[in-house]
Design an enzyme around this catalytic site. Structure first.
Site, PDB file in Angstrom:
ATOM      1  N   THR A 105       0.805  -1.226   0.000  1.00 17.77           N
ATOM      2  CA  THR A 105       0.000   0.000   0.000  1.00 17.77           C
ATOM      3  C   THR A 105       0.836   1.274   0.000  1.00 17.77           C
ATOM      4  OG1 THR A 105      -0.165  -0.173   2.411  1.00 17.77           O
ATOM      5  CG2 THR A 105      -1.981  -1.084   1.117  1.00 17.77           C
ATOM      6  N   ASP A 106       2.141   1.154   0.264  1.00 15.87           N
ATOM      7  CA  ASP A 106       3.016   2.329   0.234  1.00 15.87           C
ATOM      8  C   ASP A 106       4.198   2.064  -0.693  1.00 15.87           C
ATOM      9  OD1 ASP A 106       3.862   4.885   0.840  1.00 15.87           O
ATOM     10  OD2 ASP A 106       4.905   4.299   2.668  1.00 15.87           O
ATOM     11  N   LEU A 107       3.896   1.560  -1.878  1.00 19.28           N
ATOM     12  CA  LEU A 107       4.947   1.249  -2.848  1.00 19.28           C
ATOM     13  C   LEU A 107       5.497   2.552  -3.416  1.00 19.28           C
ATOM     14  CD1 LEU A 107       6.446  -1.044  -4.297  1.00 19.28           C
ATOM     15  CD2 LEU A 107       4.688  -0.949  -6.084  1.00 19.28           C
TER      16      LEU A 107
END
Length: 241
Positions: free
Chosen positions: A170-172
């Protein structure tokens, strides 16, 4: 793997034994007194890098979980408790273990802890993971050098492996990809799987890739990193192979 409780604290270790001093392992002050802090990194909080190879088999990174955004200004590090396995640190520990066992280049999870408040409604969380040696995040490297085509292709293949497992990071972003200088050449690693997990379908995968591309484009303007459309094309070509 060992999971146990001490008073209002719950632990999981990637070892088949418990530790009497388990609480201390999650306190930066303990490691500072032992003169085992070998570095740190600033993010939402401070991640401490620890000399623990003789204790745990690898050096470690110790991270406390902090809230971000406006809510984080009101409540910096407490989360509502519902179930042990869904707490921030335990969930990330288990996901990392799954990916590690699947052969993906992610830090090995070493231990995780939560500490409940007096009423048991809220908790605070910490995690110990393997420290990736001789590595920098992509944004640091790209400020001073370009990366070869094969490195961009390696990143593309890595993300494809993650997506094939139906795991959504979700925080790529560019800061969560490390490039390690290894004997066999450059090796890419993925970091920070807090709030990540399995997601069905394919619709989110393009959005995930677009998020990564935006992070590179943002750092071109903010940090003057060396990133081009050709770099992205190389990454995507490998992703779609």
């Amino acid at each position: 793997m060992q999971q146990f409780q001490q008073d209002n604290q719950y632990f999981i270790f990637n070892f088949d034994r418990t530790f009497e001093q388990a609480t201390e392992f999650f306190q930066a002050e303990f490691w500072q007194k032992q003169e085992r802090v070998i570095g740190s990194a600033k993010g939402r909080g401070t991640t401490y890098f620890l000399q623990t190879e003789d204790w745990f088999g690898v050096n470690c990174a110790l991270r406390h979980y902090y809230r971000g955004g406006l809510w984080g200004k009101l409540n910096k590090d407490r989360y509502r408790f519902s179930a042990l396995e869904t707490t921030r640190s335990f969930a990330e520990f288990h996901l990392l273990q799954r990916l590690y066992e699947a052969g993906l280049p992610v830090p090995k999870p070493i231990a995780a802890r939560i500490q409940k408040g007096k009423l048991g409604i809220c908790y605070q969380a910490d995690i110990l993971t393997e420290k990736i040696e001789n590595a920098q995040d992509l944004t640091a490297l790209l400020q001073t050098q370009t990366l070869p085509k094969e490195t961009w292709r390696q990143i593309g293949r890595l993300i494809r492996k993650l997506h094939d497992l139906q795991i959504c990071h979700t925080d790529l972003n560019a800061h969560n990809i490390l490039l390690q200088q290894a004997e066999q050449g450059q090796k890419c690693w993925l970091l920070d799987f807090d709030k990540c997990g399995e997601k069905s379908g394919d619709f989110w995968k393009v959005q995930n890739l677009n998020r990564l591309k935006r992070s590179f484009e943002k750092e071109v303007g903010r940090m003057n990193i060396q990133f081009t459309e050709q770099n992205w094309a190389d990454l995507m070509a490998a992703y779609h192979q």
